[in-house]
Motif scaffolding. Structure first.
Motif, PDB file in Angstrom:
ATOM      1  N   ASN A  45       0.831  -1.203   0.000  1.00 28.14           N
ATOM      2  CA  ASN A  45       0.000   0.000   0.000  1.00 28.14           C
ATOM      3  C   ASN A  45       0.868   1.255   0.000  1.00 28.14           C
ATOM      4  OD1 ASN A  45      -2.322   1.747   0.350  1.00 28.14           O
ATOM      5  ND2 ASN A  45      -1.718   1.884   2.507  1.00 28.14           N
ATOM      6  N   GLY A  46       1.942   1.217   0.774  1.00 26.63           N
ATOM      7  CA  GLY A  46       2.792   2.400   0.920  1.00 26.63           C
ATOM      8  C   GLY A  46       3.378   2.886  -0.385  1.00 26.63           C
ATOM      9  N   ALA A  47       3.727   1.958  -1.289  1.00 26.65           N
ATOM     10  CA  ALA A  47       4.339   2.355  -2.556  1.00 26.65           C
ATOM     11  C   ALA A  47       3.394   3.229  -3.368  1.00 26.65           C
ATOM     12  CB  ALA A  47       4.731   1.118  -3.356  1.00 26.65           C
ATOM     13  N   THR A  48       2.108   2.861  -3.414  1.00 20.25           N
ATOM     14  CA  THR A  48       1.130   3.663  -4.152  1.00 20.25           C
ATOM     15  C   THR A  48       0.718   4.896  -3.354  1.00 20.25           C
ATOM     16  OG1 THR A  48       0.294   1.698  -5.277  1.00 20.25           O
ATOM     17  CG2 THR A  48      -1.145   3.633  -5.239  1.00 20.25           C
ATOM     18  N   LEU A  49       0.547   4.724  -2.050  1.00 18.90           N
ATOM     19  CA  LEU A  49       0.146   5.834  -1.189  1.00 18.90           C
ATOM     20  C   LEU A  49       1.164   6.971  -1.238  1.00 18.90           C
ATOM     21  CD1 LEU A  49      -1.878   6.885   0.943  1.00 18.90           C
ATOM     22  CD2 LEU A  49      -0.482   5.717   2.681  1.00 18.90           C
ATOM     23  N   ALA A  50       2.444   6.627  -1.265  1.00 21.48           N
ATOM     24  CA  ALA A  50       3.492   7.655  -1.307  1.00 21.48           C
ATOM     25  C   ALA A  50       3.348   8.528  -2.539  1.00 21.48           C
ATOM     26  CB  ALA A  50       4.868   6.999  -1.280  1.00 21.48           C
ATOM     27  N   GLY A  62      18.273  13.352  13.052  1.00 23.42           N
ATOM     28  CA  GLY A  62      18.773  14.467  12.243  1.00 23.42           C
ATOM     29  C   GLY A  62      18.307  14.422  10.807  1.00 23.42           C
ATOM     30  N   GLY A  63      18.312  13.230  10.203  1.00 21.24           N
ATOM     31  CA  GLY A  63      17.897  13.115   8.807  1.00 21.24           C
ATOM     32  C   GLY A  63      16.626  12.316   8.647  1.00 21.24           C
ATOM     33  N   ASP A  64      15.843  12.227   9.681  1.00 21.33           N
ATOM     34  CA  ASP A  64      14.678  11.348   9.724  1.00 21.33           C
ATOM     35  C   ASP A  64      13.407  12.080   9.323  1.00 21.33           C
ATOM     36  OD1 ASP A  64      13.257  12.280  12.538  1.00 21.33           O
ATOM     37  OD2 ASP A  64      15.410  12.628  12.425  1.00 21.33           O
ATOM     38  N   VAL A  65      12.339  11.323   9.166  1.00 22.08           N
ATOM     39  CA  VAL A  65      11.062  11.873   8.747  1.00 22.08           C
ATOM     40  C   VAL A  65      10.480  12.795   9.817  1.00 22.08           C
ATOM     41  CG1 VAL A  65       9.799   9.844   9.602  1.00 22.08           C
ATOM     42  CG2 VAL A  65       8.777  11.297   7.850  1.00 22.08           C
ATOM     43  N   VAL A  66      10.699  12.499  11.078  1.00 18.96           N
ATOM     44  CA  VAL A  66      10.151  13.336  12.154  1.00 18.96           C
ATOM     45  C   VAL A  66      10.769  14.729  12.104  1.00 18.96           C
ATOM     46  CG1 VAL A  66       9.823  13.541  14.645  1.00 18.96           C
ATOM     47  CG2 VAL A  66       9.765  11.286  13.564  1.00 18.96           C
ATOM     48  N   THR A 117       6.528   4.655   5.547  1.00 16.05           N
ATOM     49  CA  THR A 117       7.281   5.793   6.081  1.00 16.05           C
ATOM     50  C   THR A 117       7.549   6.815   4.980  1.00 16.05           C
ATOM     51  OG1 THR A 117       8.304   4.424   7.798  1.00 16.05           O
ATOM     52  CG2 THR A 117       9.426   6.478   7.221  1.00 16.05           C
ATOM     53  N   THR A 118       7.801   6.332   3.750  1.00  6.86           N
ATOM     54  CA  THR A 118       7.986   7.253   2.621  1.00  6.86           C
ATOM     55  C   THR A 118       6.717   8.063   2.380  1.00  6.86           C
ATOM     56  OG1 THR A 118       9.596   5.795   1.566  1.00  6.86           O
ATOM     57  CG2 THR A 118       8.491   7.400   0.157  1.00  6.86           C
TER      58      THR A 118
END
Length: 754
Positions: free
Chosen positions: A218-223, A304-308, A258-259
């Motif tokens: 799902n994530g691949a299309t959702l992104a 530091g380089g994260d999504v948050v 996460t993407t």
């Protein structure tokens, strides 16, 4: 570069010229017959004025860093996002027969939909490259409406993966918006028909229950669908989707999910440019608190380089917007004070701090951040090392050997510089008696912290602050970073170039930067810095020699160089060539020129260059350039300093002007004591040590014997290469000594003054 009007008031750092006195050794000798009448005292350190600053070039080898830097002025992207995370990037693909463009441009209606659905994602991804008639054929509004309607119909039964080719339909629409943005004339306008169709498609997709599946499938299309929100500029309509993703997210989500969350960063950031998005956030304050909660709930994931971090930083845009500032202030205040300024949370807190200072200026009291610069200094620069009374290093991380080597490099450069310019001491009213070198661990840390600590621009390779040298207590400072791309070799980027600016400003250029810029002086200022840096380090200046072969500029033209009318090649490469030619071929003219620079006679210097010299040397300069291009530029100065004559006083402890003593020695823990009897009016006293074995440290104490427990200045690098330069020493007896950290012998000690 040397100096420029301030970008802001820099933080005053206590210079710490005089280290805490250590316990004095016993056995000090008797004083000379004539007792000194006074002793030197440390100069008072006052509050400096705003520094004059100017950046130095950023190395082309500076590595990119994935961590965010709001303080690095990069233009915010306005075009739709290119490429896809699920297909190959367009730059890496070519439109091949396997992905026939005509299969998309020559079909419409159901045939087009079938073509898009049956194509691979990598094939659809290549369509981001279309131009001209191909772009129009594939992505005119009618074609886009057709595909958007197909997405609406297909999304109604979305199964949570790409088995029904929803991904291809989303990616085609993304490609269309991207191509139309750059090629509107070819593709044609997009209007209400497409807007309605895309809204219907996205509404249907996000209403499908399986879009909530927590899976990579799902994530691949959702992104891609999240990115399509921004491509279609529907950021305001789908704030609820963004909230849903941020509320549901946990660190255990698979990579593609996460993407999808990470792609909300673009929706949020660029949404602030859309009035309807701002209106949506005004009407729904829970959007901002949802992002805040996303950060605090997932703070354990911050590195530091994260999504948050990347999503959280977008909260700063709240205070950049007049309508949302009141909403954003308490949120930013909470986050900036909740998380440390350094370490893994540094990129988040420092970027949010940047927004409060740049977009909500004058409110540091509300945010509780007025003292942040002072807090950062010991946190970011824990290394505090005094080379000698004239040189201090503040660093993020340097070993004892790196500190010693850096001190030695700079201290030994003094004598090299003075032999070239043949000065008579500091120019009048120059109180820049000491330089502070600030060394961040790499360019990223320099960019992240230096803007706040020193109120400077950081989109460069470092900054030299001269300040106002006429002000007592003014602090000259070079803010730099390690050349991390050269590791494991250690090098501070532009170190010797910038130290030359400090020396040149103190001994050659009267007054501050504005005074020196009333006429063009950059050919000398930057040319000398390059000349000294490359010559002193014994490094061949390949770029300058290559430029010599082009013969681009006449010498008389280079005399007109300014920062405004020249590029970096003319400023640095050609400045070096001009200075080298003049020093080698016309040293008397250089002497006459520097006499005027040192007196602040800028118009007189300009007359000398443009009228007295004028074009007289242009032909010879052109000839010299041809020889230089063949690597026959003439001899460079050597780093070996000519030996002064031996001192003649019977008392072996006594030194005089420009003399030396060889074979100086002491056993471990003991001293070799010395003194001079100075006449009135000495501007500068220099004591140097070299050669021999062991480790001798150099101490100076003005009007009384110098020991490790009683001194006004010291040089304590490893080995015996020590230098102390004392400005305006008192008349009469002054004292210095060599202390044996390790028993030493065969050391040469030289004194000079002017």
């Amino acid at each position: 570069m040397r100096r420029l009007p301030a970008l802001g008031t820099a933080l005053l750092l206590s210079l710490g010229l005089f280290a805490p006195a250590a316990q004095a050794a016993t056995g000090t000798p008797a004083a000379p017959t004539e007792k000194p009448t006074s002793s030197a005292t440390p100069a008072a350190v006052g509050k400096p004025t705003a520094p004059r600053t100017i950046p130095v070039p950023k190395s082309p080898d500076t590595p990119e860093d994935a961590r965010p830097l709001a303080s690095d002025p990069r233009a915010k992207a306005t075009a739709p996002t290119a490429g896809s995370s699920v297909g190959a990037a367009p730059a890496a693909q070519s439109l091949t027969a396997a992905c026939d463009v005509s299969a998309f441009t020559g079909k419409s209606g159901a045939a087009l939909v079938q073509q898009v659905k049956s194509a691979g994602l990598d094939c659809v991804n290549t369509l981001f490259q279309l131009t001209g008639n191909d772009a129009k054929g594939a992505f005119n509004e009618a074609q886009m409406v057709t595909v958007a309607n197909a997405l609406r119909d297909t999304a109604a039964t979305y199964p949570g993966d790409n088995s029904t080719s929803v991904g291809q339909l989303v990616l085609f629409l993304r490609a269309g918006y991207y191509v139309q943005w750059y090629h509107k004339d070819a593709v044609g306008p997009y209007g209400d028909s497409l807007k309605a169709a895309v809204r219907g498609a996205l509404d249907a997709f996000y209403a499908a229950p399986r879009t909530r599946d927590i899976s990579d499938a799902n994530g691949a299309t959702l992104a891609e669908a999240v990115t399509l929100i921004d491509s279609a500029q529907e950021n305001a309509r789908y704030t609820g989707v963004v909230k849903r993703l941020l509320n549901d997210y946990t660190g255990s989500w698979p990579a593609q999910m996460t993407t999808a969350v990470a792609n909300t960063e673009t929706v949020i950031e660029r949404g602030f440019d859309l009035p309807e998005f701002v209106s949506a956030l005004q009407a729904d304050p829970t959007f901002a608190t949802t992002v805040q909660s996303f950060v605090t709930r997932n703070s354990g994931l911050i590195d530091g380089g994260d999504v948050v971090t990347k999503v959280g930083i977008q909260l700063g845009n709240l205070v950049a917007n007049d309508a949302l500032r009141a909403q954003g202030r308490p949120i930013l205040k909470d986050l900036i004070n909740r998380y440390p300024l350094v370490g893994r949370t540094g990129p988040l807190t420092m970027n949010l701090l940047w927004f409060t200072e740049k977009k909500d200026a004058g409110n540091c009291s509300f945010y509780g951040t007025c003292d942040v610069p002072a807090k950062l200094v010991p946190l970011v620069l824990p290394v505090d090392h005094t080379c000698n009374a004239n040189l201090r290093i503040r660093a993020q991380e340097m070993t004892a050997q790196q500190l010693a080597d850096t001190c030695t490099s700079l201290v030994n450069q003094d004598a090299f510089f003075h032999r070239i310019v043949k000065d008579g001491g500091p120019v009048a009213n120059d109180n820049n008696t000491a330089l502070e070198v600030v060394a961040f661990d790499d360019y990223y840390n320099y960019s992240l912290y230096a803007w706040e600590m020193y109120k400077i621009d950081v989109d460069n390779g470092g900054m030299y602050e001269e300040g106002d040298p006429s002000k007592a207590g003014n602090q000259a400072r070079f803010i730099a970073h390690e050349a991390s791309w050269l590791r494991p070799q250690f090098q501070i980027w532009n170190l010797n170039h910038e130290y030359t600016h400090y020396l040149d400003g103190r001994y050659d250029m009267y007054g501050d930067f504005e005074a020196g810029m009333t006429t063009p002086t950059i050919w000398w200022v930057e040319g000398l810095a390059e000349y000294v840096s490359y010559s002193y380090r014994g490094e061949h200046y390949d770029a300058a020699v290559a430029q010599a072969g082009k013969g681009t500029y006449a010498l008389s033209t280079l005399f007109d160089t300014t920062y405004d009318n020249a590029d970096s090649t003319r400023i640095y490469n050609w400045g070096y060539l001009a200075v080298r030619y003049m020093l080698q071929s016309h040293p008397d003219d250089v002497t006459a020129l520097l006499a005027k620079y040192r007196a602040g006679d800028w118009n007189g210097a300009r007359t000398l260059l443009k009228t007295t010299i004028g074009t007289r040397y242009d032909a010879d300069f052109a000839t010299w350039l041809k020889a230089c291009a063949a690597d026959n530029c003439g001899s460079l100065p050597t780093t070996e300093q000519p030996k002064a004559p031996l001192c003649t006083a019977a008392d072996t402890r006594q030194y005089d002007k420009d003399c030396r003593r060889d074979g100086v020695a002491a056993t471990t823990g003991n001293y070799s004591y010395s003194y001079l009897n100075l006449p009135a009016g000495v501007k500068q006293l220099t004591v140097t040590t070299s050669g021999g074995t062991g480790n001798a440290d150099l101490y100076y104490n003005g009007g009384s014997w110098a020991t490790t427990g009683s001194y006004l200045a010291k040089s304590t690098a490893g080995g015996n290469g020590e230098t102390l330069t004392i400005t305006n020493p008192p008349a009469g007896y002054v004292f210095f000594s060599l202390y044996a950290q390790q028993g030493f012998g065969g050391v040469t000690v030289t004194t000079s003054y002017n």
